[in-house]
Write a protein that holds these residues in place. Structure first.
Motif, PDB file in Angstrom:
ATOM      1  N   THR A  63       0.876  -1.174   0.000  1.00  0.00           N
ATOM      2  CA  THR A  63       0.000   0.000   0.000  1.00  0.00           C
ATOM      3  C   THR A  63       0.909   1.218   0.000  1.00  0.00           C
ATOM      4  OG1 THR A  63      -1.638  -1.193   1.311  1.00  0.00           O
ATOM      5  CG2 THR A  63      -1.811   1.214   1.286  1.00  0.00           C
ATOM      6  N   LEU A  64       0.696   2.096  -0.978  1.00  0.00           N
ATOM      7  CA  LEU A  64       1.526   3.296  -1.083  1.00  0.00           C
ATOM      8  C   LEU A  64       0.767   4.489  -0.509  1.00  0.00           C
ATOM      9  CD1 LEU A  64       4.134   4.612  -2.393  1.00  0.00           C
ATOM     10  CD2 LEU A  64       2.611   5.233  -4.263  1.00  0.00           C
ATOM     11  N   ILE A  65       1.441   5.247   0.368  1.00  0.00           N
ATOM     12  CA  ILE A  65       0.820   6.450   0.947  1.00  0.00           C
ATOM     13  C   ILE A  65       1.763   7.622   0.697  1.00  0.00           C
ATOM     14  CG2 ILE A  65      -0.023   7.555   3.075  1.00  0.00           C
ATOM     15  CD1 ILE A  65      -0.490   4.691   4.145  1.00  0.00           C
ATOM     16  N   GLU A  66       1.221   8.739   0.239  1.00  0.00           N
ATOM     17  CA  GLU A  66       2.075   9.889  -0.087  1.00  0.00           C
ATOM     18  C   GLU A  66       1.377  11.186   0.307  1.00  0.00           C
ATOM     19  OE1 GLU A  66       3.721   9.533  -3.991  1.00  0.00           O
ATOM     20  OE2 GLU A  66       4.836  11.405  -3.815  1.00  0.00           O
ATOM     21  N   ALA A  67       2.046  11.949   1.167  1.00  0.00           N
ATOM     22  CA  ALA A  67       1.477  13.245   1.584  1.00  0.00           C
ATOM     23  C   ALA A  67       1.774  14.304   0.530  1.00  0.00           C
ATOM     24  CB  ALA A  67       2.103  13.662   2.920  1.00  0.00           C
ATOM     25  N   CYS A  68       0.898  15.297   0.422  1.00  0.00           N
ATOM     26  CA  CYS A  68       1.128  16.409  -0.511  1.00  0.00           C
ATOM     27  C   CYS A  68       0.565  17.686   0.137  1.00  0.00           C
ATOM     28  CB  CYS A  68       0.484  16.119  -1.867  1.00  0.00           C
ATOM     29  SG  CYS A  68      -1.298  16.265  -1.873  1.00  0.00           S
ATOM     30  N   PRO A  69       0.793  18.855  -0.438  1.00  0.00           N
ATOM     31  CA  PRO A  69       0.354  20.087   0.246  1.00  0.00           C
ATOM     32  C   PRO A  69      -1.138  20.122   0.579  1.00  0.00           C
ATOM     33  CG  PRO A  69       1.856  20.615  -1.539  1.00  0.00           C
ATOM     34  CD  PRO A  69       1.602  19.150  -1.640  1.00  0.00           C
ATOM     35  N   LEU A  70      -1.977  19.560  -0.300  1.00  0.00           N
ATOM     36  CA  LEU A  70      -3.429  19.671  -0.075  1.00  0.00           C
ATOM     37  C   LEU A  70      -4.040  18.519   0.708  1.00  0.00           C
ATOM     38  CD1 LEU A  70      -4.616  20.894  -3.597  1.00  0.00           C
ATOM     39  CD2 LEU A  70      -4.575  22.211  -1.468  1.00  0.00           C
ATOM     40  N   GLY A  71      -3.250  17.476   0.969  1.00  0.00           N
ATOM     41  CA  GLY A  71      -3.797  16.307   1.661  1.00  0.00           C
ATOM     42  C   GLY A  71      -2.891  15.104   1.466  1.00  0.00           C
ATOM     43  N   TRP A  72      -3.480  13.943   1.179  1.00  0.00           N
ATOM     44  CA  TRP A  72      -2.634  12.755   0.972  1.00  0.00           C
ATOM     45  C   TRP A  72      -3.291  11.782   0.000  1.00  0.00           C
ATOM     46  CZ3 TRP A  72      -4.734   8.101   2.764  1.00  0.00           C
ATOM     47  CH2 TRP A  72      -5.767   8.214   3.708  1.00  0.00           C
ATOM     48  N   TRP A  73      -2.423  10.973  -0.602  1.00  0.00           N
ATOM     49  CA  TRP A  73      -2.853   9.988  -1.599  1.00  0.00           C
ATOM     50  C   TRP A  73      -2.575   8.584  -1.083  1.00  0.00           C
ATOM     51  CZ3 TRP A  73      -4.374  11.434  -6.748  1.00  0.00           C
ATOM     52  CH2 TRP A  73      -4.280  12.808  -7.021  1.00  0.00           C
ATOM     53  N   TYR A  74      -3.338   7.638  -1.544  1.00  0.00           N
ATOM     54  CA  TYR A  74      -2.897   6.251  -1.358  1.00  0.00           C
ATOM     55  C   TYR A  74      -3.246   5.448  -2.598  1.00  0.00           C
ATOM     56  CZ  TYR A  74      -7.247   3.643  -0.206  1.00  0.00           C
ATOM     57  OH  TYR A  74      -8.462   3.022  -0.248  1.00  0.00           O
ATOM     58  N   SER A  75      -2.531   4.347  -2.741  1.00  0.00           N
ATOM     59  CA  SER A  75      -2.778   3.502  -3.898  1.00  0.00           C
ATOM     60  C   SER A  75      -2.572   2.043  -3.527  1.00  0.00           C
ATOM     61  CB  SER A  75      -1.841   3.891  -5.038  1.00  0.00           C
ATOM     62  OG  SER A  75      -2.081   3.048  -6.141  1.00  0.00           O
ATOM     63  N   ALA A  76      -3.363   1.189  -4.142  1.00  0.00           N
ATOM     64  CA  ALA A  76      -3.250  -0.253  -3.893  1.00  0.00           C
ATOM     65  C   ALA A  76      -3.578  -1.003  -5.174  1.00  0.00           C
ATOM     66  CB  ALA A  76      -4.229  -0.671  -2.790  1.00  0.00           C
ATOM     67  N   LEU A  77      -2.763  -2.009  -5.451  1.00  0.00           N
ATOM     68  CA  LEU A  77      -3.051  -2.901  -6.572  1.00  0.00           C
ATOM     69  C   LEU A  77      -4.170  -3.840  -6.133  1.00  0.00           C
ATOM     70  CD1 LEU A  77      -1.824  -3.454  -9.406  1.00  0.00           C
ATOM     71  CD2 LEU A  77      -0.393  -5.205  -8.342  1.00  0.00           C
ATOM     72  N   LEU A  78      -5.139  -4.066  -7.006  1.00  0.00           N
ATOM     73  CA  LEU A  78      -6.303  -4.886  -6.647  1.00  0.00           C
ATOM     74  C   LEU A  78      -6.225  -6.264  -7.312  1.00  0.00           C
ATOM     75  CD1 LEU A  78      -9.115  -2.175  -7.019  1.00  0.00           C
ATOM     76  CD2 LEU A  78      -7.883  -2.869  -4.956  1.00  0.00           C
ATOM     77  N   PRO A  79      -6.990  -7.222  -6.827  1.00  0.00           N
ATOM     78  CA  PRO A  79      -6.978  -8.549  -7.465  1.00  0.00           C
ATOM     79  C   PRO A  79      -7.333  -8.493  -8.953  1.00  0.00           C
ATOM     80  CG  PRO A  79      -8.142  -8.641  -5.369  1.00  0.00           C
ATOM     81  CD  PRO A  79      -7.843  -7.196  -5.628  1.00  0.00           C
ATOM     82  N   SER A  80      -8.106  -7.486  -9.351  1.00  0.00           N
ATOM     83  CA  SER A  80      -8.504  -7.350 -10.769  1.00  0.00           C
ATOM     84  C   SER A  80      -7.344  -6.865 -11.641  1.00  0.00           C
ATOM     85  CB  SER A  80      -9.636  -6.326 -10.872  1.00  0.00           C
ATOM     86  OG  SER A  80      -9.166  -5.053 -10.407  1.00  0.00           O
ATOM     87  N   LYS A  81      -6.178  -6.588 -11.006  1.00  0.00           N
ATOM     88  CA  LYS A  81      -4.992  -6.010 -11.664  1.00  0.00           C
ATOM     89  C   LYS A  81      -5.174  -4.523 -11.970  1.00  0.00           C
ATOM     90  CE  LYS A  81      -2.897 -10.027 -12.005  1.00  0.00           C
ATOM     91  NZ  LYS A  81      -2.241 -10.383 -10.762  1.00  0.00           N
ATOM     92  N   GLN A  82      -6.291  -3.972 -11.548  1.00  0.00           N
ATOM     93  CA  GLN A  82      -6.436  -2.519 -11.627  1.00  0.00           C
ATOM     94  C   GLN A  82      -5.728  -1.927 -10.417  1.00  0.00           C
ATOM     95  OE1 GLN A  82     -10.730  -2.961 -11.787  1.00  0.00           O
ATOM     96  NE2 GLN A  82     -10.779  -1.585 -13.535  1.00  0.00           N
ATOM     97  N   ARG A  83      -5.376  -0.646 -10.528  1.00  0.00           N
ATOM     98  CA  ARG A  83      -4.759   0.034  -9.392  1.00  0.00           C
ATOM     99  C   ARG A  83      -5.726   1.098  -8.891  1.00  0.00           C
ATOM    100  NH1 ARG A  83      -0.225   0.946  -6.472  1.00  0.00           N
ATOM    101  NH2 ARG A  83       1.062  -0.703  -7.304  1.00  0.00           N
ATOM    102  N   LEU A  84      -6.029   1.022  -7.619  1.00  0.00           N
ATOM    103  CA  LEU A  84      -6.878   2.043  -7.006  1.00  0.00           C
ATOM    104  C   LEU A  84      -5.998   3.219  -6.600  1.00  0.00           C
ATOM    105  CD1 LEU A  84      -9.576   2.970  -5.610  1.00  0.00           C
ATOM    106  CD2 LEU A  84      -8.651   1.922  -3.550  1.00  0.00           C
ATOM    107  N   VAL A  85      -6.413   4.412  -6.987  1.00  0.00           N
ATOM    108  CA  VAL A  85      -5.677   5.622  -6.592  1.00  0.00           C
ATOM    109  C   VAL A  85      -6.681   6.560  -5.925  1.00  0.00           C
ATOM    110  CG1 VAL A  85      -4.403   7.635  -7.420  1.00  0.00           C
ATOM    111  CG2 VAL A  85      -4.009   5.407  -8.483  1.00  0.00           C
ATOM    112  N   ALA A  86      -6.389   6.976  -4.693  1.00  0.00           N
ATOM    113  CA  ALA A  86      -7.342   7.825  -3.971  1.00  0.00           C
ATOM    114  C   ALA A  86      -6.627   9.031  -3.381  1.00  0.00           C
ATOM    115  CB  ALA A  86      -8.009   7.018  -2.852  1.00  0.00           C
ATOM    116  N   PHE A  87      -7.282  10.166  -3.531  1.00  0.00           N
ATOM    117  CA  PHE A  87      -6.747  11.424  -3.000  1.00  0.00           C
ATOM    118  C   PHE A  87      -7.669  11.883  -1.874  1.00  0.00           C
ATOM    119  CE2 PHE A  87      -6.802  16.228  -3.629  1.00  0.00           C
ATOM    120  CZ  PHE A  87      -5.683  16.438  -2.845  1.00  0.00           C
ATOM    121  N   HIS A  88      -7.082  12.277  -0.736  1.00  0.00           N
ATOM    122  CA  HIS A  88      -7.874  12.710   0.417  1.00  0.00           C
ATOM    123  C   HIS A  88      -7.570  14.162   0.734  1.00  0.00           C
ATOM    124  CE1 HIS A  88      -7.768   8.391   0.547  1.00  0.00           C
ATOM    125  NE2 HIS A  88      -8.954   8.480   1.103  1.00  0.00           N
ATOM    126  N   CYS A  89      -8.613  14.958   0.784  1.00  0.00           N
ATOM    127  CA  CYS A  89      -8.428  16.393   1.022  1.00  0.00           C
ATOM    128  C   CYS A  89      -9.680  16.918   1.721  1.00  0.00           C
ATOM    129  CB  CYS A  89      -8.227  17.123  -0.304  1.00  0.00           C
ATOM    130  SG  CYS A  89      -9.614  16.931  -1.416  1.00  0.00           S
TER     131      CYS A  89
END
Ligand SMILES: Cc1cc2nc3c(=O)[nH]c(=O)nc-3n(C[C@H](O)[C@H](O)[C@H](O)COP(=O)(O)OP(=O)(O)OC[C@H]3O[C@@H](n4cnc5c(N)ncnc54)[C@H](O)[C@@H]3O)c2cc1C
Length: 377
Positions: A197-223
């Motif tokens: 699970t990748l977590i990355e802070a940025c000036p406006l909030g933070w992001w995370y990403s996870a590879l899913l069983p479907s081989k898609q990658r979920l990317v989420a931004f929190h602000c």
């Protein structure tokens, strides 16, 4: 009108299923019905299951831990939080082993199947009205006739829709919003094998990403909801922000030639938004024979990654207590005793969460600004 159930649960997510499974473990002849409008074919966010969950799932149903092999093992976390470089925590260092990145809709469906196999009655229905009459709860939905029960459990998730029908309100700690999207490799070749699970802070909030069983990658931004009013909700705005504000995540997206997945029945079109604020349901103790559980009672900032685990644990405790009450065991026969015990337990969970939330936001000192400042106090 149907026969009187011991328990009516509204919501068939982890919390509702945990209540049903633990209730029936302690009281196999008890009568419990779960009304849920979940659609197992639709994408559901909330995929990271911590390793500790396997034990509890095994307590509910011996087949559940093995069923996790249908999901993706998570190798740990990599976070650019206190530093710009990635800090890594490998699952191999965890005494409980690795966690999972779930196909969440499929996981929830498996929980419902286990609860149904244990003897819970299920109805695929959207609850539209609840009222208390003659010492019993009467629940109406968009399907069939009203259902009656002695206890009513609100396991309807973060919106606490059932509690709202009763006029109750949640207290929000913040205004966190999640803007998320699914990505697929444009080359058609899935060469991304990074299951951390990748977590990355940025000036406006933070992001995370996870590879899913479907081989898609979920990317989420929190602000804060206020800073997500415009472009970030659009495909171009979301991608621009990702490339502009992140280093590690942008590298993964570029390196594996990811682009937003095309919409289909299980994939939403473009970036989606959902509330991710931390909430507490207030004043539910004024209702008789009523208990909220899971996100309906307490919902947590996704940074904590504790939503599902807490929902399962709270559901387990509540189901056991309700079984003791229904069986009229000494010390449990009084409805107020259950309410008191549950209230105390929730207060402990909330106090722990608030403390660690403040800690994690305060150790991020690379970025200033309203988002970060408001969470450090
Ligand atoms: C952006 C985001 C990311 C997250 N990521 C993670 C994560 O990685 N790991 C983690 O552990 N947690 C995560 N969570 C939190 C986690 O998803 C929740 O804590 C968890 O789903 C709570 O379970 P629950 O059963 O209480 O509620 P839910 O899973 O929301 O289930 C509620 C159920 O009630 C049903 N329902 C609602 N209203 C009605 C009605 N009127 N009638 C009938 N049925 C109804 C819904 O269909 C649903 O099935 C995340 C949350 C967000 C917002």
């Amino acid at each position: 009108m149907t026969s009187l159930h011991d328990i009516i649960v509204i919501g068939g997510g982890p919390a509702g299923c945990a209540v049903a499974l633990s209730f029936l473990k302690s009281h196999p002849n008890g009568s419990i019905i779960v009304l849920s409008d979940a659609d197992p074919e639709r994408f559901k966010i909330g995929e990271s299951l911590p390793p500790e969950a396997a034990r509890l799932l095994g307590y509910f149903d011996a087949s559940l831990p093995a069923a996790l092999s249908a999901h993706l093992p998570c190798a740990g976390t990599a976070s650019a939080w206190t530093n710009a470089s990635l800090e890594e925590h490998d699952a191999i260092m965890n005494p409980f082993g690795h966690g999972w990145h779930l196909d969440r809709a499929h996981f929830d469906e498996k929980l419902r199947a286990a609860a149904s196999g244990a003897g819970a009655k299920f109805s695929r229905a959207r609850v539209t009205a609840v009222r208390r009459d003659n010492d019993q709860w009467i629940v109406e939905s968009d399907v069939g006739s009203a259902v009656t029960g002695r206890w009513l459990v609100d396991a309807s998730g973060r919106r606490a829709g059932v509690a709202r029908l009763l006029g109750l309100r949640t207290r929000k700690l913040d205004d966190l919003l999640s803007v998320y999207a699914l990505f697929s490799s444009t080359s058609g070749i899935t060469d991304d094998h990074d299951t951390r699970t990748l977590i990355e802070a940025c000036p406006l909030g933070w992001w995370y990403s996870a590879l899913l069983p479907s081989k898609q990658r979920l990317v989420a931004f929190h602000c804060d909801a206020s800073s997500a009013k415009g472009a970030v909700r659009t495909r171009t705005g979301f991608l621009d922000l990702l490339h502009d504000q992140t280093e590690h995540l942008a590298r993964i997206v570029r390196g594996h030639e990811y682009d937003l997945s095309a919409a289909d029945s299980a994939t939403p079109a473009g970036p989606q938004t959902t509330a991710a604020c931390s909430t507490q349901l207030e004043g539910w103790q004024t209702q008789l024979y009523f208990v909220p559980v899971g996100d309906a009672a307490l919902s947590f900032d996704p940074l904590s990654s504790q939503g599902m685990m807490t929902a399962l644990e709270m559901g387990c405790i509540l189901g056991t207590e309700l079984a003791a009450n229904v069986k009229q065991l000494d010390g449990f026969s009084d409805e107020r005793v259950i309410v008191q015990r549950v209230t105390e337990r929730y207060a402990q969970v909330w106090a722990r969460f608030e403390k660690s939330r403040r800690y994690y936001y305060s150790v991020q000192s690379r970025f200033e600004g309203e988002f970060w400042a408001s969470r450090r106090v």
